[in-house]
Design a protein around this motif. Structure first.
Motif, short mmCIF file in Angstrom:
data_model
loop_
_atom_site.label_atom_id
_atom_site.label_comp_id
_atom_site.label_asym_id
_atom_site.label_seq_id
_atom_site.Cartn_x
_atom_site.Cartn_y
_atom_site.Cartn_z
N UNK A 1 0.82 -1.21 0.00
CA UNK A 1 0.00 0.00 0.00
C UNK A 1 0.86 1.27 0.00
N UNK A 2 1.94 1.26 0.78
CA UNK A 2 2.83 2.43 0.82
C UNK A 2 4.06 2.24 -0.05
N UNK A 3 4.25 1.03 -0.57
CA UNK A 3 5.41 0.69 -1.39
C UNK A 3 6.71 0.93 -0.61
N UNK A 4 6.71 0.49 0.64
CA UNK A 4 7.86 0.71 1.52
C UNK A 4 8.26 -0.57 2.24
N UNK A 5 9.54 -0.61 2.62
CA UNK A 5 10.10 -1.63 3.50
C UNK A 5 10.35 -0.99 4.86
N UNK A 6 10.06 -1.72 5.93
CA UNK A 6 10.23 -1.21 7.28
C UNK A 6 11.13 -2.18 8.06
N UNK A 7 12.15 -1.65 8.72
CA UNK A 7 13.04 -2.50 9.52
C UNK A 7 13.19 -1.90 10.91
N UNK A 8 13.29 -2.76 11.91
CA UNK A 8 13.49 -2.30 13.28
C UNK A 8 14.72 -2.97 13.86
N UNK A 9 15.48 -2.20 14.67
CA UNK A 9 16.78 -2.71 15.09
C UNK A 9 17.08 -2.60 16.56
N UNK A 10 18.12 -3.31 16.94
CA UNK A 10 18.61 -3.26 18.30
C UNK A 10 19.22 -1.92 18.66
N UNK A 11 19.42 -1.07 17.67
CA UNK A 11 19.96 0.27 17.90
C UNK A 11 18.87 1.28 18.27
N UNK A 12 17.62 0.81 18.35
CA UNK A 12 16.53 1.69 18.74
C UNK A 12 15.87 2.45 17.62
N UNK A 13 16.22 2.14 16.38
CA UNK A 13 15.70 2.87 15.22
C UNK A 13 14.68 2.04 14.44
N UNK A 14 13.72 2.76 13.86
CA UNK A 14 12.84 2.25 12.81
C UNK A 14 13.30 2.89 11.51
N UNK A 15 13.61 2.05 10.51
CA UNK A 15 14.06 2.54 9.21
C UNK A 15 12.99 2.26 8.16
N UNK A 16 12.80 3.21 7.25
CA UNK A 16 11.79 3.08 6.19
C UNK A 16 12.47 3.32 4.85
N UNK B 1 15.89 3.18 -1.60
CA UNK B 1 16.43 4.41 -1.03
C UNK B 1 15.86 4.61 0.37
N UNK B 2 16.72 5.00 1.32
CA UNK B 2 16.27 5.27 2.68
C UNK B 2 15.40 6.52 2.69
N UNK B 3 14.18 6.38 3.21
CA UNK B 3 13.26 7.52 3.31
C UNK B 3 13.40 8.20 4.66
N UNK B 4 13.48 7.40 5.73
CA UNK B 4 13.50 8.00 7.07
C UNK B 4 14.07 7.02 8.08
N UNK B 5 14.82 7.54 9.03
CA UNK B 5 15.26 6.80 10.21
C UNK B 5 14.63 7.48 11.42
N UNK C 1 9.58 -5.16 17.13
CA UNK C 1 8.58 -5.69 16.21
C UNK C 1 7.66 -4.58 15.74
N UNK C 2 7.01 -4.80 14.58
CA UNK C 2 6.02 -3.85 14.09
C UNK C 2 4.93 -4.60 13.32
N UNK C 3 3.77 -3.95 13.19
CA UNK C 3 2.67 -4.54 12.43
C UNK C 3 1.83 -3.41 11.85
N UNK C 4 1.12 -3.73 10.75
CA UNK C 4 0.31 -2.75 10.02
C UNK C 4 -1.17 -2.96 10.31
#
Length: 307
Positions: free
Chosen positions: A110-125, A132-136, A146-149
Protein backbone atom coordinates in the motif's frame (compact mmCIF):
# COMPACT_ATOMS: atom_id res chain seq x y z
CA UNK A 1 -14.94 -24.27 21.74
CA UNK A 2 -12.59 -27.25 22.09
CA UNK A 3 -9.24 -27.45 20.35
CA UNK A 4 -7.20 -30.52 19.49
CA UNK A 5 -3.54 -29.97 18.61
CA UNK A 6 -1.52 -32.76 16.98
CA UNK A 7 2.15 -32.76 16.12
CA UNK A 8 2.48 -33.50 12.41
CA UNK A 9 6.22 -33.19 11.86
CA UNK A 10 9.46 -31.89 13.34
CA UNK A 11 11.78 -30.32 10.78
CA UNK A 12 15.49 -30.61 11.44
CA UNK A 13 18.48 -29.26 9.56
CA UNK A 14 19.41 -26.00 11.22
CA UNK A 15 22.30 -26.37 13.65
CA UNK A 16 21.55 -23.33 15.83
CA UNK A 17 18.53 -21.47 17.25
CA UNK A 18 15.91 -20.38 14.71
CA UNK A 19 14.64 -16.81 15.00
CA UNK A 20 12.85 -16.22 11.71
CA UNK A 21 10.00 -17.75 9.68
CA UNK A 22 8.04 -16.54 6.67
CA UNK A 23 5.76 -17.91 4.00
CA UNK A 24 7.50 -19.40 0.96
CA UNK A 25 7.13 -19.10 -2.79
CA UNK A 26 4.02 -21.33 -2.77
CA UNK A 27 1.28 -21.98 -0.21
CA UNK A 28 2.88 -25.26 0.93
CA UNK A 29 6.35 -23.76 1.40
CA UNK A 30 7.95 -21.78 4.23
CA UNK A 31 11.30 -20.07 4.79
CA UNK A 32 13.35 -20.26 8.00
CA UNK A 33 16.52 -18.58 9.22
CA UNK A 34 18.61 -18.38 12.37
CA UNK A 35 21.92 -18.22 14.15
CA UNK A 36 23.55 -20.73 11.76
CA UNK A 37 23.44 -17.94 9.10
CA UNK A 38 21.38 -20.05 6.67
CA UNK A 39 17.95 -19.56 5.11
CA UNK A 40 16.17 -22.78 4.17
CA UNK A 41 12.90 -23.41 2.35
CA UNK A 42 10.73 -26.28 3.62
CA UNK A 43 7.96 -28.25 1.95
CA UNK A 44 4.86 -28.78 4.10
CA UNK A 45 3.75 -31.67 1.88
CA UNK A 46 6.90 -33.76 2.29
CA UNK A 47 8.22 -32.13 5.49
CA UNK A 48 11.64 -31.96 3.90
CA UNK A 49 13.99 -29.07 3.23
CA UNK A 50 13.42 -28.21 -0.39
CA UNK A 51 16.71 -26.33 -0.55
CA UNK A 52 19.07 -24.13 1.38
CA UNK A 53 18.32 -20.79 -0.18
CA UNK A 54 21.23 -18.65 0.97
CA UNK A 55 24.11 -18.45 3.41
CA UNK A 56 25.21 -15.24 5.10
CA UNK A 57 28.20 -14.00 7.09
CA UNK A 58 26.27 -13.17 10.25
CA UNK A 59 23.41 -14.75 12.27
CA UNK A 60 19.90 -14.07 10.97
CA UNK A 61 17.31 -12.40 13.18
CA UNK A 62 14.55 -11.71 10.64
CA UNK A 63 13.43 -12.64 7.14
CA UNK A 64 10.71 -11.29 4.86
CA UNK A 65 9.51 -12.74 1.56
CA UNK A 66 8.23 -10.16 -0.93
CA UNK A 67 6.44 -12.42 -3.40
CA UNK A 68 5.57 -9.57 -5.77
CA UNK A 69 9.26 -9.10 -6.50
CA UNK A 70 10.54 -12.60 -5.69
CA UNK A 71 12.84 -11.06 -3.11
CA UNK A 72 13.83 -12.47 0.25
CA UNK A 73 14.95 -9.88 2.79
CA UNK A 74 17.28 -11.01 5.56
CA UNK A 75 18.16 -9.01 8.67
CA UNK A 76 21.39 -9.95 10.42
CA UNK A 77 23.07 -9.48 13.78
CA UNK A 78 25.44 -6.85 12.40
CA UNK A 79 22.65 -4.49 11.31
CA UNK A 80 22.60 -5.37 7.63
CA UNK A 81 19.49 -6.00 5.53
CA UNK A 82 20.28 -8.26 2.59
CA UNK A 83 18.02 -8.07 -0.47
CA UNK A 84 18.25 -11.53 -1.99
CA UNK A 85 16.77 -12.10 -5.45
CA UNK A 86 15.29 -15.61 -5.55
CA UNK A 87 15.31 -15.77 -9.35
CA UNK A 88 18.91 -14.57 -9.72
CA UNK A 89 19.94 -16.51 -6.61
CA UNK A 90 22.09 -13.64 -5.35
CA UNK A 91 22.16 -10.51 -3.21
CA UNK A 92 21.16 -7.50 -5.27
CA UNK A 93 21.59 -4.94 -2.48
CA UNK A 94 22.59 -4.55 1.15
CA UNK A 95 21.01 -1.90 3.38
CA UNK A 96 23.33 -1.02 6.24
CA UNK A 97 21.69 1.80 8.19
CA UNK A 98 21.27 -0.13 11.45
CA UNK A 99 24.22 -0.63 13.77
CA UNK A 100 23.02 -3.79 15.52
CA UNK A 101 20.54 -6.66 15.13
CA UNK A 102 17.68 -6.24 12.66
CA UNK A 103 14.87 -7.80 14.67
CA UNK A 104 12.04 -7.27 12.21
CA UNK A 105 11.57 -6.66 8.48
CA UNK A 106 8.16 -5.96 6.98
CA UNK A 107 6.84 -4.41 3.80
CA UNK A 108 3.66 -2.71 2.64
CA UNK A 109 2.45 -2.77 -0.93
CA UNK A 110 0.00 0.00 0.00
CA UNK A 111 2.83 2.43 0.82
CA UNK A 112 5.41 0.69 -1.39
CA UNK A 113 7.86 0.71 1.52
CA UNK A 114 10.10 -1.63 3.50
CA UNK A 115 10.23 -1.21 7.28
CA UNK A 116 13.04 -2.50 9.52
CA UNK A 117 13.49 -2.30 13.28
CA UNK A 118 16.78 -2.71 15.09
CA UNK A 119 18.61 -3.26 18.30
CA UNK A 120 19.96 0.27 17.90
CA UNK A 121 16.53 1.69 18.74
CA UNK A 122 15.70 2.87 15.22
CA UNK A 123 12.84 2.25 12.81
CA UNK A 124 14.06 2.54 9.21
CA UNK A 125 11.79 3.08 6.19
CA UNK A 126 12.91 2.43 2.59
CA UNK A 127 11.28 2.85 -0.80
CA UNK A 128 10.43 -0.64 -2.04
CA UNK A 129 11.26 0.00 -5.70
CA UNK A 130 14.50 1.97 -5.32
CA UNK A 131 15.64 0.77 -1.86
CA UNK A 132 16.43 4.41 -1.03
CA UNK A 133 16.27 5.27 2.68
CA UNK A 134 13.26 7.52 3.31
CA UNK A 135 13.50 8.00 7.07
CA UNK A 136 15.26 6.80 10.21
CA UNK A 137 13.20 7.30 13.38
CA UNK A 138 14.84 7.02 16.80
CA UNK A 139 12.28 5.35 19.07
CA UNK A 140 14.22 3.98 21.99
CA UNK A 141 17.52 3.68 23.81
CA UNK A 142 16.69 -0.01 23.89
CA UNK A 143 15.80 -2.44 21.10
CA UNK A 144 12.96 -1.95 18.64
CA UNK A 145 11.59 -5.46 18.49
CA UNK A 146 8.58 -5.69 16.21
CA UNK A 147 6.02 -3.85 14.09
CA UNK A 148 2.67 -4.54 12.43
CA UNK A 149 0.31 -2.75 10.02
CA UNK A 150 -3.37 -1.88 10.42
CA UNK A 151 -4.76 -1.06 6.99
CA UNK A 152 -8.22 -0.41 8.44
CA UNK A 153 -6.89 2.67 10.26
CA UNK A 154 -3.76 3.26 8.14
CA UNK A 155 -1.47 2.84 11.14
CA UNK A 156 1.73 1.09 12.18
CA UNK A 157 2.32 -0.22 15.71
CA UNK A 158 5.91 -0.59 16.92
CA UNK A 159 7.14 -2.38 20.07
CA UNK A 160 10.24 -1.16 21.94
CA UNK A 161 12.54 -2.55 24.59
CA UNK A 162 11.56 0.15 27.05
CA UNK A 163 8.07 -1.33 27.13
CA UNK A 164 6.44 1.32 24.96
CA UNK A 165 4.13 0.93 21.97
CA UNK A 166 4.31 3.67 19.34
CA UNK A 167 1.53 4.23 16.79
CA UNK A 168 2.46 5.90 13.50
CA UNK A 169 0.46 7.08 10.52
CA UNK A 170 1.16 4.57 7.76
CA UNK A 171 1.55 7.19 5.02
CA UNK A 172 3.03 10.26 6.74
CA UNK A 173 5.21 8.34 9.26
CA UNK A 174 4.12 10.83 11.94
CA UNK A 175 3.75 9.47 15.47
CA UNK A 176 0.09 9.59 16.59
CA UNK A 177 0.33 8.02 20.02
CA UNK A 178 2.79 6.42 22.43
CA UNK A 179 1.83 4.41 25.51
CA UNK A 180 3.31 1.90 27.93
CA UNK A 181 2.55 -1.58 26.64
CA UNK A 182 4.35 -3.72 29.21
CA UNK A 183 6.25 -3.35 32.46
CA UNK A 184 9.41 -4.59 30.79
CA UNK A 185 10.21 -4.90 27.09
CA UNK A 186 7.35 -4.94 24.59
CA UNK A 187 8.32 -7.74 22.21
CA UNK A 188 5.51 -8.21 19.71
CA UNK A 189 2.54 -6.27 18.32
CA UNK A 190 -0.23 -7.87 16.27
CA UNK A 191 -3.38 -6.21 14.93
CA UNK A 192 -6.46 -8.37 14.66
CA UNK A 193 -7.44 -9.12 11.06
CA UNK A 194 -10.46 -6.81 11.32
CA UNK A 195 -8.23 -4.00 12.60
CA UNK A 196 -10.26 -3.38 15.76
CA UNK A 197 -7.82 -4.78 18.32
CA UNK A 198 -4.10 -4.65 18.99
CA UNK A 199 -2.55 -7.64 20.77
CA UNK A 200 0.83 -7.17 22.42
CA UNK A 201 3.22 -9.51 24.19
CA UNK A 202 6.05 -8.59 26.51
CA UNK A 203 8.99 -9.73 28.53
CA UNK A 204 6.65 -9.68 31.52
CA UNK A 205 4.86 -12.73 30.08
CA UNK A 206 1.60 -10.83 29.65
CA UNK A 207 -0.72 -10.79 26.68
CA UNK A 208 -2.40 -7.37 26.49
CA UNK A 209 -5.42 -6.54 24.36
CA UNK A 210 -6.02 -2.93 23.32
CA UNK A 211 -9.05 -1.28 21.71
CA UNK A 212 -7.64 0.36 18.57
CA UNK A 213 -10.12 3.23 18.54
CA UNK A 214 -8.58 4.75 21.67
CA UNK A 215 -5.74 2.29 22.47
CA UNK A 216 -7.38 1.68 25.80
CA UNK A 217 -6.32 -1.53 27.54
CA UNK A 218 -9.34 -3.84 27.68
CA UNK A 219 -7.68 -6.99 29.01
CA UNK A 220 -4.32 -8.03 30.44
CA UNK A 221 -3.62 -11.75 30.72
CA UNK A 222 -0.63 -13.34 32.51
CA UNK A 223 -0.30 -15.67 29.55
CA UNK A 224 3.18 -17.18 29.99
CA UNK A 225 5.80 -17.77 32.66
CA UNK A 226 8.45 -15.98 30.59
CA UNK A 227 8.62 -13.49 27.73
CA UNK A 228 6.06 -13.61 24.91
CA UNK A 229 7.92 -13.56 21.58
CA UNK A 230 5.26 -13.92 18.90
CA UNK A 231 1.51 -13.84 18.18
CA UNK A 232 -0.16 -15.36 15.10
CA UNK A 233 -3.81 -15.45 14.02
CA UNK A 234 -5.37 -18.49 12.37
CA UNK A 235 -6.36 -18.07 8.70
CA UNK A 236 -10.05 -17.78 9.62
CA UNK A 237 -9.21 -15.38 12.51
CA UNK A 238 -11.19 -17.40 15.07
CA UNK A 239 -8.04 -18.34 16.99
CA UNK A 240 -4.62 -16.94 17.73
CA UNK A 241 -1.46 -18.47 19.15
CA UNK A 242 1.26 -17.08 21.40
CA UNK A 243 4.87 -18.26 21.60
CA UNK A 244 7.10 -17.87 24.63
CA UNK A 245 10.51 -18.25 26.13
CA UNK A 246 8.82 -20.63 28.61
CA UNK A 247 9.04 -23.33 25.86
CA UNK A 248 5.30 -23.39 25.21
CA UNK A 249 2.88 -22.13 22.63
CA UNK A 250 -0.73 -21.50 23.56
CA UNK A 251 -3.96 -21.38 21.55
CA UNK A 252 -6.60 -18.75 22.37
CA UNK A 253 -10.14 -17.91 21.31
CA UNK A 254 -9.91 -14.61 19.41
CA UNK A 255 -13.33 -13.37 20.61
CA UNK A 256 -13.37 -14.38 24.27
CA UNK A 257 -9.55 -14.57 24.80
CA UNK A 258 -10.13 -17.87 26.58
CA UNK A 259 -7.12 -20.17 26.72
CA UNK A 260 -8.01 -23.28 24.73
CA UNK A 261 -4.82 -25.35 24.66
CA UNK A 262 -1.28 -25.37 26.02
CA UNK A 263 1.25 -27.04 23.74
CA UNK A 264 4.36 -28.15 25.60
CA UNK A 265 7.13 -30.74 25.77
CA UNK A 266 5.48 -32.99 28.33
CA UNK A 267 2.05 -33.39 26.74
CA UNK A 268 2.66 -32.74 23.05
CA UNK A 269 6.33 -33.59 22.43
CA UNK A 270 6.87 -29.89 21.89
CA UNK A 271 9.95 -27.73 21.95
CA UNK A 272 12.79 -28.20 24.42
CA UNK A 273 13.71 -24.51 24.60
CA UNK A 274 12.33 -21.06 23.84
CA UNK A 275 9.66 -20.79 21.10
CA UNK A 276 10.69 -17.77 19.07
CA UNK A 277 8.50 -17.49 15.99
CA UNK A 278 5.12 -18.60 14.63
CA UNK A 279 3.37 -18.84 11.27
CA UNK A 280 -0.21 -19.99 10.90
CA UNK A 281 -0.37 -21.28 7.34
CA UNK A 282 -3.50 -21.55 5.21
CA UNK A 283 -2.05 -24.83 3.92
CA UNK A 284 -3.89 -27.53 5.94
CA UNK A 285 -4.37 -24.93 8.69
CA UNK A 286 -0.88 -25.79 9.96
CA UNK A 287 0.54 -23.82 12.87
CA UNK A 288 4.32 -23.72 12.57
CA UNK A 289 6.72 -22.91 15.41
CA UNK A 290 10.48 -22.28 15.48
CA UNK A 291 12.69 -22.63 18.52
CA UNK A 292 16.07 -22.27 20.19
CA UNK A 293 16.17 -26.09 20.06
CA UNK A 294 17.14 -25.79 16.34
CA UNK A 295 13.89 -27.32 15.10
CA UNK A 296 10.64 -26.30 13.45
CA UNK A 297 7.45 -28.11 14.48
CA UNK A 298 4.34 -28.37 12.32
CA UNK A 299 1.08 -28.58 14.29
CA UNK A 300 -2.39 -29.53 13.10
CA UNK A 301 -5.07 -27.55 14.94
CA UNK A 302 -8.61 -28.89 14.86
CA UNK A 303 -11.71 -27.18 16.22
CA UNK A 304 -14.38 -29.62 17.33
CA UNK A 305 -17.40 -28.68 19.42
CA UNK A 306 -17.81 -32.34 20.43
CA UNK A 307 -14.33 -32.75 21.87
Amino acid sequence: MKIEVNKVAQLTGHNAPIYALDKGTAEHLIFSGGVDKVIAQWDLETFQSEKFVARFLAPLYSICHIHQKQWLLAGTSNGMDHIFDLEKNEDIAILNNHTSQVFNISYSIETNCIYTSGGDGYLAIYALDTLVLIKMIKLSDEKVRHLDFNYATSEIAVATGEGNISIFDLKTFLEKKIFVGHQLSSNVVRFSPDGKLLLTGGRDGHLNIWQVESYELIKSIPAHDWAVYDIAYSPDATLFATASRDKTLKIWDSKTFQLLNVVDRENNDGHQFSVNKLIWSAYNNYLISASDDKTIIVWEVNQNESL
